[in-house]
Write a protein that holds these residues in place. Structure first.
Motif, PDB file in Angstrom:
ATOM      1  N   MET A 157       0.821  -1.208   0.000  1.00  0.00           N
ATOM      2  CA  MET A 157       0.000   0.000   0.000  1.00  0.00           C
ATOM      3  C   MET A 157       0.857   1.262   0.000  1.00  0.00           C
ATOM      4  SD  MET A 157      -3.073  -1.244   2.511  1.00  0.00           S
ATOM      5  CE  MET A 157      -4.256  -0.096   1.840  1.00  0.00           C
ATOM      6  N   LEU A 158       2.041   1.176   0.567  1.00  0.00           N
ATOM      7  CA  LEU A 158       2.953   2.315   0.537  1.00  0.00           C
ATOM      8  C   LEU A 158       3.618   2.447  -0.831  1.00  0.00           C
ATOM      9  CD1 LEU A 158       4.696   1.946   4.032  1.00  0.00           C
ATOM     10  CD2 LEU A 158       2.522   3.039   3.462  1.00  0.00           C
ATOM     11  N   VAL A 159       3.942   1.312  -1.430  1.00  0.00           N
ATOM     12  CA  VAL A 159       4.587   1.332  -2.750  1.00  0.00           C
ATOM     13  C   VAL A 159       3.617   1.851  -3.813  1.00  0.00           C
ATOM     14  CG1 VAL A 159       5.609  -0.102  -4.566  1.00  0.00           C
ATOM     15  CG2 VAL A 159       6.266  -0.458  -2.185  1.00  0.00           C
ATOM     16  N   ILE A 160       2.341   1.430  -3.757  1.00  0.00           N
ATOM     17  CA  ILE A 160       1.387   1.903  -4.763  1.00  0.00           C
ATOM     18  C   ILE A 160       1.132   3.398  -4.586  1.00  0.00           C
ATOM     19  CG2 ILE A 160      -0.809   1.531  -3.533  1.00  0.00           C
ATOM     20  CD1 ILE A 160      -0.068   0.644  -7.201  1.00  0.00           C
ATOM     21  N   CYS A 161       1.242   3.900  -3.374  1.00  0.00           N
ATOM     22  CA  CYS A 161       1.122   5.343  -3.145  1.00  0.00           C
ATOM     23  C   CYS A 161       2.272   6.073  -3.833  1.00  0.00           C
ATOM     24  CB  CYS A 161       1.119   5.623  -1.643  1.00  0.00           C
ATOM     25  SG  CYS A 161       1.036   7.377  -1.229  1.00  0.00           S
ATOM     26  N   ARG A 162       3.470   5.538  -3.684  1.00  0.00           N
ATOM     27  CA  ARG A 162       4.629   6.150  -4.360  1.00  0.00           C
ATOM     28  C   ARG A 162       4.464   6.093  -5.873  1.00  0.00           C
ATOM     29  NH1 ARG A 162       9.926   5.184  -6.360  1.00  0.00           N
ATOM     30  NH2 ARG A 162      11.272   6.957  -5.791  1.00  0.00           N
ATOM     31  N   ALA A 163       3.940   4.975  -6.380  1.00  0.00           N
ATOM     32  CA  ALA A 163       3.722   4.841  -7.822  1.00  0.00           C
ATOM     33  C   ALA A 163       2.779   5.921  -8.331  1.00  0.00           C
ATOM     34  CB  ALA A 163       3.156   3.457  -8.122  1.00  0.00           C
ATOM     35  N   ARG A 164       1.739   6.183  -7.562  1.00  0.00           N
ATOM     36  CA  ARG A 164       0.768   7.188  -7.977  1.00  0.00           C
ATOM     37  C   ARG A 164       1.394   8.580  -7.987  1.00  0.00           C
ATOM     38  NH1 ARG A 164      -4.772   8.844  -4.992  1.00  0.00           N
ATOM     39  NH2 ARG A 164      -5.613  10.062  -6.719  1.00  0.00           N
ATOM     40  N   ALA A 165       2.221   8.876  -6.984  1.00  0.00           N
ATOM     41  CA  ALA A 165       2.897  10.170  -6.946  1.00  0.00           C
ATOM     42  C   ALA A 165       3.860  10.315  -8.125  1.00  0.00           C
ATOM     43  CB  ALA A 165       3.637  10.330  -5.620  1.00  0.00           C
ATOM     44  N   LEU A 166       4.539   9.226  -8.481  1.00  0.00           N
ATOM     45  CA  LEU A 166       5.448   9.255  -9.633  1.00  0.00           C
ATOM     46  C   LEU A 166       4.682   9.539 -10.923  1.00  0.00           C
ATOM     47  CD1 LEU A 166       7.728   6.204  -8.768  1.00  0.00           C
ATOM     48  CD2 LEU A 166       8.508   8.573  -9.007  1.00  0.00           C
ATOM     49  N   ALA A 167       3.517   8.908 -11.070  1.00  0.00           N
ATOM     50  CA  ALA A 167       2.730   9.125 -12.284  1.00  0.00           C
ATOM     51  C   ALA A 167       2.342  10.591 -12.426  1.00  0.00           C
ATOM     52  CB  ALA A 167       1.481   8.238 -12.259  1.00  0.00           C
ATOM     53  N   HIS A 168       1.949  11.220 -11.311  1.00  0.00           N
ATOM     54  CA  HIS A 168       1.551  12.618 -11.359  1.00  0.00           C
ATOM     55  C   HIS A 168       2.756  13.539 -11.534  1.00  0.00           C
ATOM     56  CE1 HIS A 168      -2.819  12.751 -10.515  1.00  0.00           C
ATOM     57  NE2 HIS A 168      -2.594  11.528 -10.090  1.00  0.00           N
ATOM     58  N   ALA A 169       3.941  13.031 -11.247  1.00  0.00           N
ATOM     59  CA  ALA A 169       5.160  13.823 -11.452  1.00  0.00           C
ATOM     60  C   ALA A 169       5.699  13.668 -12.869  1.00  0.00           C
ATOM     61  CB  ALA A 169       6.223  13.402 -10.442  1.00  0.00           C
ATOM     62  N   GLY A 170       4.978  12.949 -13.727  1.00  0.00           N
ATOM     63  CA  GLY A 170       5.399  12.763 -15.108  1.00  0.00           C
ATOM     64  C   GLY A 170       6.429  11.678 -15.300  1.00  0.00           C
TER      65      GLY A 170
END
Length: 299
Positions: free
Chosen positions: A132-145
């Motif tokens: 759940m922490l890793v998928i949160c980071r993945a989502r932040a990366l996606a929004h960071a381009g």
């Protein structure tokens, strides 16, 4: 009481029962945090329970569309988790603060929050928790381009969720479903941000199945939200009749749910249906009337 209020929240939404819950938080829960305890371990457990209840207050505020209030509750939760010396709970709150920032279009500090959550939980958490922490980071990366990195982190989170299916999780983590369902939901949001509609549809469908079978099928709000989003992805691919069938299930699931998120989803469905009607999609007219009736009763 936490379990009861969480169940009510999931069945009927963040706008339902808030005054009663906040009153309980101000009296019983606040009194608990001011108590004296014979053992430090019992004090830690009491503060952790208080933090979980405060987290629920933040979640209800978020679901009601009051995002500034939600953030204040989350900050209070973080303070209680620190006072309880519970690092995993701290990581859990940092994660929700990151997701909240993404949801309201304020992504500037979300990658830092996600990384901080992972740092706090490192060498302490089981695979299911870490997913759940890793998928949160993945989502932040996606929004960071950083789409390529985001997809790699999605895969890592999914692998962790599979490995962690039999993990024993803290009660405050599993009140609203299992990690696998949450990973599916946020993976779908990532693929949508990357305009990969087929994969987004697939992940929303998986989330709806997971939430629909969890806790005896009591997670009606999140199941309906997943279905509404799944229909949106089907529509984006031109599968209009299929989208209408999925949205019909979503609107049925929203019955009795008083939630700002549900209101926005149903309004979005009706906007799409107006386009469908002009294209001659026969299912659109009847569904639009069902959605309009829902709006009159719940908005």
């Amino acid at each position: 009481m936490l379990t009861a209020f969480t169940a009510i929240d999931e069945r009927q939404g963040g706008r339902h029962g808030r005054p009663a819950m906040v009153q309980y938080l101000r009296t019983d829960v606040t009194g608990l945090t001011q108590g004296r305890f014979a053992q430090e371990s019992i004090r830690s457990e009491a503060l952790t329970a208080a933090a979980a209840f405060t987290f629920l207050a933040g979640w209800k505020a978020y679901d009601a569309g009051e995002h500034g209030l939600a953030q204040r509750y989350y900050l209070q939760t973080l303070g209680l988790a620190r006072e309880a010396k519970n690092p995993l709970h701290q990581a859990w709150v940092l994660r929700i603060m990151a997701h909240n920032g993404l949801d309201i279009g304020q992504p500037d500090h979300t990658l830092g929050l996600a990384d901080a959550a992972l740092d706090v939980a490192k060498n302490r958490a089981e695979p299911g928790f870490m997913s759940m922490l890793v998928i949160c980071r993945a989502r932040a990366l996606a929004h960071a381009g950083r789409g390529g990195e985001a997809v790699s982190e999605v895969r890592r989170a999914q692998d962790l969720a599979i490995r962690g299916q039999d993990d024993e999780m803290p009660y405050w983590l599993t009140l609203s479903g299992k990690p696998r369902a949450a990973v599916d939901t946020h993976a779908a949001k990532i693929f949508r941000a990357l305009r990969d509609h087929p994969n987004a549809e697939k992940q929303y469908a998986a989330a709806a199945r997971s939430y629909g079978s969890a806790n005896g099928g009591s997670l009606s709000r999140i199941t309906a939200l997943s279905l509404a989003a799944q229909g949106r992805e089907q529509a984006a691919q031109g599968h209009l009749e299929m989208a209408c069938r999925t949205w019909e299930r979503a609107v049925d699931g929203f019955e009795g749910v008083y939630s700002d998120r549900a209101v926005k989803q149903v309004a979005g469905i009706r906007r799409q249906l107006a386009i469908f009607e002009r294209r001659g999609v026969s299912a659109a007219l009847q569904l639009d009337e069902q959605a309009r009736t829902w709006q009159l009763a719940h908005s």
